[in-house]
Design a protein around this motif. Structure first.
Motif, short mmCIF file in Angstrom:
data_model
loop_
_atom_site.label_atom_id
_atom_site.label_comp_id
_atom_site.label_asym_id
_atom_site.label_seq_id
_atom_site.Cartn_x
_atom_site.Cartn_y
_atom_site.Cartn_z
N VAL A 214 0.83 -1.21 0.00
CA VAL A 214 0.00 0.00 0.00
C VAL A 214 0.86 1.26 0.00
O VAL A 214 0.52 2.26 -0.64
CB VAL A 214 -0.98 -0.02 1.20
CG1 VAL A 214 -1.66 1.33 1.37
CG2 VAL A 214 -2.02 -1.13 1.01
N GLU A 215 1.99 1.22 0.70
CA GLU A 215 2.90 2.36 0.66
C GLU A 215 3.39 2.64 -0.76
O GLU A 215 3.49 3.79 -1.19
CB GLU A 215 4.12 2.10 1.56
CG GLU A 215 3.82 2.15 3.05
CD GLU A 215 5.03 1.71 3.88
OE1 GLU A 215 6.10 1.48 3.27
OE2 GLU A 215 4.89 1.59 5.11
N LEU A 216 3.67 1.58 -1.50
CA LEU A 216 4.19 1.72 -2.86
C LEU A 216 3.08 2.03 -3.87
O LEU A 216 3.33 2.71 -4.87
CB LEU A 216 4.91 0.43 -3.28
CG LEU A 216 6.21 0.14 -2.53
CD1 LEU A 216 6.65 -1.30 -2.76
CD2 LEU A 216 7.30 1.11 -2.98
N LEU A 217 1.85 1.54 -3.60
CA LEU A 217 0.73 1.73 -4.53
C LEU A 217 -0.48 2.25 -3.74
O LEU A 217 -1.49 1.56 -3.59
CB LEU A 217 0.39 0.41 -5.23
CG LEU A 217 1.52 -0.18 -6.10
CD1 LEU A 217 1.23 -1.64 -6.41
CD2 LEU A 217 1.66 0.62 -7.39
N PRO A 218 -0.39 3.48 -3.24
CA PRO A 218 -1.43 3.98 -2.33
C PRO A 218 -2.80 4.18 -2.97
O PRO A 218 -3.80 4.26 -2.26
CB PRO A 218 -0.85 5.32 -1.85
CG PRO A 218 0.08 5.74 -2.93
CD PRO A 218 0.68 4.47 -3.47
N ASP A 219 -2.85 4.25 -4.30
CA ASP A 219 -4.13 4.50 -4.97
C ASP A 219 -4.80 3.24 -5.49
O ASP A 219 -5.77 3.33 -6.24
CB ASP A 219 -3.91 5.50 -6.12
CG ASP A 219 -3.47 6.86 -5.63
OD1 ASP A 219 -3.93 7.28 -4.56
OD2 ASP A 219 -2.66 7.51 -6.33
#
Length: 451
Positions: free
Chosen positions: A335-340
């Motif tokens: 989620v940090e790397l792909l927050p959207d």
């Protein structure tokens, strides 16, 4: 995280089976697949084409139908359905892009205008039922068969039959090559895909791929695209370099998940390629052989530490092997790397809820509320929100989430009951209280309409 979502189509649909003519059981179970990475890849392929057609790319809803046959269609201009069989069969991204261009051509040509009213508020399941009905009518030459099947899809037969004609297909081809040219892409992939399907027309109806029966192919159409390529300034335009690996990874992921035994035959143990190791990791996790799967995904993460989808897969493997505590850090990193990516937030929230730690409930609720901005039609999201709010002592919001889920699933009596409960539990005039009123009224109207 690849997951299957099952639903049943009943009644007259059983006479033809899943996009074909073979007899099936009284209730046909169909599944769709949700996966953040694959949906992201399809959006990357489709965005230039939708932009060229004057459509809002953000409005695209990608639906992956878990079926091995070649098929794809667009409904209401906002819903794109692609069979996993087509994605696994396509040799490169250009062929998938050609199919998407063709389907976009149907929209820009107004071929679906008759169905827009009927499909405006339809669920993905109902849209598939509608297209199954159309496929049956085209394949059998009997519009009554299609209408009967469509009645199994939320009584939509009166809305009109999705009738593909050869003329419409030629128009969609013309629009497709124009869109590809306008977006600076080659139509060669479209020609290659049409060439594959043209060979299918030589087969008997029972052996033809459903795409051929709903999208009639002719050698004239293949030659039209071939001739266009002789005049196109983008005939030899290369695809974006990143598309090659994206396509290989997508195929590897689908084959590893859907056909793990075949994946281990295709992607040999001595193959060090990224997609090969990815496929083997997924295939081993399906067996399940978690140690070998984890060893492979750890190697991929060591090589590409900033690839969020690799961290997602590690979280999935750990969670499915019963190690929820260990699954939390990889999901958090994803989620940090792909927050959207809303699906990743839903998966992270699921793990946070599973930990049954009061300190994680607020974070789970925050992730789910963030995800619902783009995934508010996910029953699973509302189920998790109801659990999280309930455990956090926010009973009014839990009731509201249950009402949302019931409304989506067309359980109107339950939706009304949960909405009334939420109205009693939430402060008068609050946004939740107002939404509960909206749900109650929508459920009442829908129930009256059905009766």
């Amino acid at each position: 995280m690849i997951r299957r979502i099952f639903f049943r189509l009943t009644g007259a649909l059983a006479a033809i089976g899943l996009l074909g003519l073979a007899p099936v059981a009284a209730q046909q179970r169909i599944s769709m697949i949700r996966d953040a990475e694959i949906e992201s890849i399809i959006r990357a392929y489709a965005t230039p084409l939708f932009s060229a057609a004057g459509l809002d790319p953000q409005a695209i809803r990608v639906h992956l139908v878990n079926d091995r046959s070649l098929n794809a269609f667009v409904a209401n201009g906002l819903n794109m359905f692609i069979n996993t069989g087509l994605l696994m069969r396509a040799e490169h991204a250009g062929q998938v892009i050609g199919v998407i261009a063709h389907e976009t051509g149907h929209i820009s040509g107004g071929h679906l205008a008759r169905l827009r009213e009927g499909l405006a508020n339809a669920s993905a399941e109902s849209i598939i039922a509608m297209v199954l009905g159309a496929a049956a009518a085209v394949a059998t030459g009997r519009p009554d068969a299609g209408a009967a099947i469509m009645m199994g899809g939320q009584h939509m037969s009166e809305r009109g039959l999705l009738a593909y004609t050869r003329d419409m297909e030629r128009q969609a081809d013309q629009a497709a090559v124009n869109l590809l040219e306008r977006s600076g892409q080659s139509a060669r992939g479209l020609m290659e895909f049409l060439d594959i399907l043209a060979d299918q027309e030589l087969l008997t109806v029972g052996r033809q791929d459903p795409y051929v029966r709903t999208h009639p192919i002719s050698r004239d159409r293949v030659e039209f695209v071939r001739d266009f390529l002789t005049r196109s300034k983008y005939a030899d335009a290369p695809l974006p370099p990143e598309f090659a690996e994206m396509h290989r990874r997508m195929r590897a992921k689908l084959i590893g998940f859907i056909e793990p035994g075949r994946a281990l035959q295709i992607y040999k143990e001595n193959d060090p390629a990224i997609d090969a190791r990815y496929a083997r990791a997924i295939a081993y996790s399906r067996r399940p052989d978690y140690p070998r799967a984890l060893a492979l995904i750890d190697g991929l993460i060591a090589e590409r530490p900033d690839d969020g989808y690799f961290h997602e897969l590690k979280g999935q493997i750990l969670f499915e092997s019963g190690k929820a505590a260990e699954a939390l850090p990889p999901y958090q990193r994803a989620v940090e790397l792909l927050p959207d990516e809303p699906l990743l937030r839903i998966d992270l929230a699921r793990v946070q809820i599973e930990r049954d730690d009061p300190q994680l409930l607020k974070a789970a609720i925050a992730n789910l509320e963030h995800a619902r901005r783009r995934e508010n039609e996910s029953p699973e999201l509302w189920r998790l929100l109801a659990v999280a709010y309930g455990r956090d002592g926010q009973l009014g919001m839990a009731s509201l989430a249950q009402a949302e889920r019931a409304l989506l699933q067309r359980r109107y009596g339950e939706a009304r009951a949960f909405a009334e409960r939420a109205e009693r539990q939430l402060p008068n005039g609050s946004s939740g209280w107002l939404r509960a009123q909206d749900i109650r009224q929508a459920a009442e109207r829908a129930a009256d309409k059905e009766n």
